[in-house]
Design a protein around this motif. Structure first.
Motif, PDB file in Angstrom:
ATOM      1  N   ALA A  42       0.817  -1.213   0.000  1.00 23.04           N
ATOM      2  CA  ALA A  42       0.000   0.000   0.000  1.00 23.04           C
ATOM      3  C   ALA A  42       0.852   1.265   0.000  1.00 23.04           C
ATOM      4  O   ALA A  42       0.474   2.286  -0.577  1.00 23.04           O
ATOM      5  CB  ALA A  42      -0.939  -0.003   1.199  1.00 23.04           C
ATOM      6  N   TRP A  46       0.144   4.152  -2.855  1.00 23.40           N
ATOM      7  CA  TRP A  46      -0.509   5.322  -2.276  1.00 23.40           C
ATOM      8  C   TRP A  46      -0.446   6.547  -3.190  1.00 23.40           C
ATOM      9  O   TRP A  46      -1.467   7.216  -3.423  1.00 23.40           O
ATOM     10  CB  TRP A  46       0.111   5.631  -0.912  1.00 23.40           C
ATOM     11  CG  TRP A  46      -0.490   6.793  -0.187  1.00 23.40           C
ATOM     12  CD1 TRP A  46       0.001   8.064  -0.104  1.00 23.40           C
ATOM     13  CD2 TRP A  46      -1.721   6.802   0.549  1.00 23.40           C
ATOM     14  NE1 TRP A  46      -0.825   8.857   0.647  1.00 23.40           N
ATOM     15  CE2 TRP A  46      -1.893   8.113   1.068  1.00 23.40           C
ATOM     16  CE3 TRP A  46      -2.682   5.843   0.834  1.00 23.40           C
ATOM     17  CZ2 TRP A  46      -2.989   8.473   1.840  1.00 23.40           C
ATOM     18  CZ3 TRP A  46      -3.775   6.206   1.610  1.00 23.40           C
ATOM     19  CH2 TRP A  46      -3.930   7.497   2.097  1.00 23.40           C
ATOM     20  N   GLN A  49      -3.035   6.917  -6.083  1.00 20.13           N
ATOM     21  CA  GLN A  49      -4.457   7.095  -5.814  1.00 20.13           C
ATOM     22  C   GLN A  49      -4.890   8.539  -6.104  1.00 20.13           C
ATOM     23  O   GLN A  49      -4.265   9.495  -5.636  1.00 20.13           O
ATOM     24  CB  GLN A  49      -4.767   6.722  -4.365  1.00 20.13           C
ATOM     25  CG  GLN A  49      -4.558   5.232  -4.088  1.00 20.13           C
ATOM     26  CD  GLN A  49      -4.862   4.870  -2.652  1.00 20.13           C
ATOM     27  OE1 GLN A  49      -4.789   5.705  -1.757  1.00 20.13           O
ATOM     28  NE2 GLN A  49      -5.209   3.611  -2.425  1.00 20.13           N
ATOM     29  N   LYS A  52      -7.586   9.858  -1.988  1.00 22.14           N
ATOM     30  CA  LYS A  52      -7.000   9.138  -0.855  1.00 22.14           C
ATOM     31  C   LYS A  52      -8.064   8.662   0.130  1.00 22.14           C
ATOM     32  O   LYS A  52      -7.848   7.696   0.860  1.00 22.14           O
ATOM     33  CB  LYS A  52      -5.984  10.031  -0.138  1.00 22.14           C
ATOM     34  CG  LYS A  52      -4.807  10.488  -0.998  1.00 22.14           C
ATOM     35  CD  LYS A  52      -3.953   9.326  -1.461  1.00 22.14           C
ATOM     36  CE  LYS A  52      -2.623   9.783  -2.053  1.00 22.14           C
ATOM     37  NZ  LYS A  52      -2.746  10.502  -3.322  1.00 22.14           N
ATOM     38  N   HIS A  55      -9.776   5.828  -1.873  1.00 19.44           N
ATOM     39  CA  HIS A  55      -8.734   4.885  -2.326  1.00 19.44           C
ATOM     40  C   HIS A  55      -8.874   4.511  -3.799  1.00 19.44           C
ATOM     41  O   HIS A  55      -8.496   3.401  -4.195  1.00 19.44           O
ATOM     42  CB  HIS A  55      -8.747   3.613  -1.450  1.00 19.44           C
ATOM     43  CG  HIS A  55      -8.616   3.898   0.015  1.00 19.44           C
ATOM     44  ND1 HIS A  55      -7.488   4.456   0.568  1.00 19.44           N
ATOM     45  CD2 HIS A  55      -9.497   3.716   1.047  1.00 19.44           C
ATOM     46  CE1 HIS A  55      -7.656   4.602   1.878  1.00 19.44           C
ATOM     47  NE2 HIS A  55      -8.866   4.172   2.199  1.00 19.44           N
TER      48      HIS A  55
END
Length: 300
Positions: A42, A46, A49, A52, A55
């Motif tokens: 992840a 991250w 994305q 956020k 996701h």
């Protein structure tokens, strides 16, 4: 209250796809997720994305890109760990040698050598713990042969088994009037004891990240090295602003500077360039690299 249930590997893949991550080979993705946990990966997806909170991924994001970043970071971490090992051994050798000659073989025990005696006491407790856990034969034999000597083994034994964090704290806490403190800094090209402690602190923090297999890529690093205005040895012309000291590049520069002294002719710069060339999708900005960094005097 947190009430989410654990997901199966298949559910993890389905969730990633539903959020917009393209996965061409689900069998390969399943194999990867069986070996590398969802939340370890992840940290690498991250930045991909778009939202956020929800996701959801940016258009064009792929699982293959995530794995490329993960593999790049793994190779970078191993490279950096090896560089830190050479710096650590060089620093440790100088610390033991100069302090043992200027003061005594038990200088690290003597609280009068240190500015903050409370901190010194805590470091000595850490040393005692490290000694008690040591399986090194030279420590075991010392206690066997000198059973009536209540002192710890001398510095050239004790400080060979202590961590970089421990010896860095000892050095940083030394009284400024101790000549060896400046001698060590000068031999490492950092002029005097004003700058070296902050370099050692940041290097120790990065070493610990490497040792625990934590991410270096796109990470907000805790250390902030204090840079010299006019380093005596080759340095960089384009120094990043202080606001970017949390990124890896300035720390890599400090490591390269020290490595050039303890291991002249090292190939760190070429190896770093080769690694970036190997992974062309990696954005050097995520490491804080400056344009044409490889042409800087430090890295040539």
């Amino acid at each position: 209250m947190y009430n989410k249930s654990p997901l199966t590997i298949q559910q993890q893949i389905a969730q990633l796809k539903s959020r917009g991550l393209r996965i061409e080979d689900e069998d390969k993705a399943e194999h990867v997720l069986q070996s590398i946990s969802y939340y370890r990966l992840a940290g690498y997806w991250w930045p991909m994305q778009a939202d956020k909170a929800l996701h959801t991924f940016k258009s064009g994001s792929t699982f293959e890109d995530v794995i490329a970043i993960y593999n790049f970071d793994r190779e970078l971490r191993l490279m950096v760990f090896g560089v830190i090992e050479r710096i650590e051994i060089g620093f440790r050798t100088k610390l033991i040698y100069y302090l043992s000659h200027e003061k005594s073989p038990w200088w690290f025990e003597d609280s009068t050598n240190f500015k903050d005696q409370l901190q010194h006491g805590k470091v000595v407790q850490t040393i005692d713990r490290e000694l008690s856990q040591s399986k090194d034969i030279f420590i075991i034999e010392h206690y066997k042969n000198y059973i009536l000597d209540t002192r710890r083994p001398p510095a050239w034994k004790t400080l060979e088994i202590t961590s970089l964090g421990t010896i860095s704290k000892l050095y940083g806490n030394l009284l400024p009037g101790i000549k060896a403190k400046n001698t060590i800094a000068a031999e490492l090209g950092t002029v005097n004891h004003t700058y070296l402690p902050s370099w050692l602190l940041s290097i120790t923090q990065i070493r610990n990240l490497c040792a625990h297999h934590s991410r270096l890529w796109n990470r907000n690093l805790p250390g902030r090295p204090k840079l010299m205005p006019s380093p005596p040895n080759k340095w960089i012309n384009q120094v990043p602003p202080v606001s970017e000291y949390h990124m890896l590049y300035v720390h890599l520069c400090c490591m390269k500077y020290l490595l050039n002294i303890v291991q002249p002719g090292n190939q760190f710069g070429q190896r770093l360039k080769n690694l970036l060339d190997k992974y062309p999708t990696i954005d050097p900005n995520a490491l804080g690299m400056t344009p044409h960094w490889e042409s800087e005097p430090l890295w040539e």
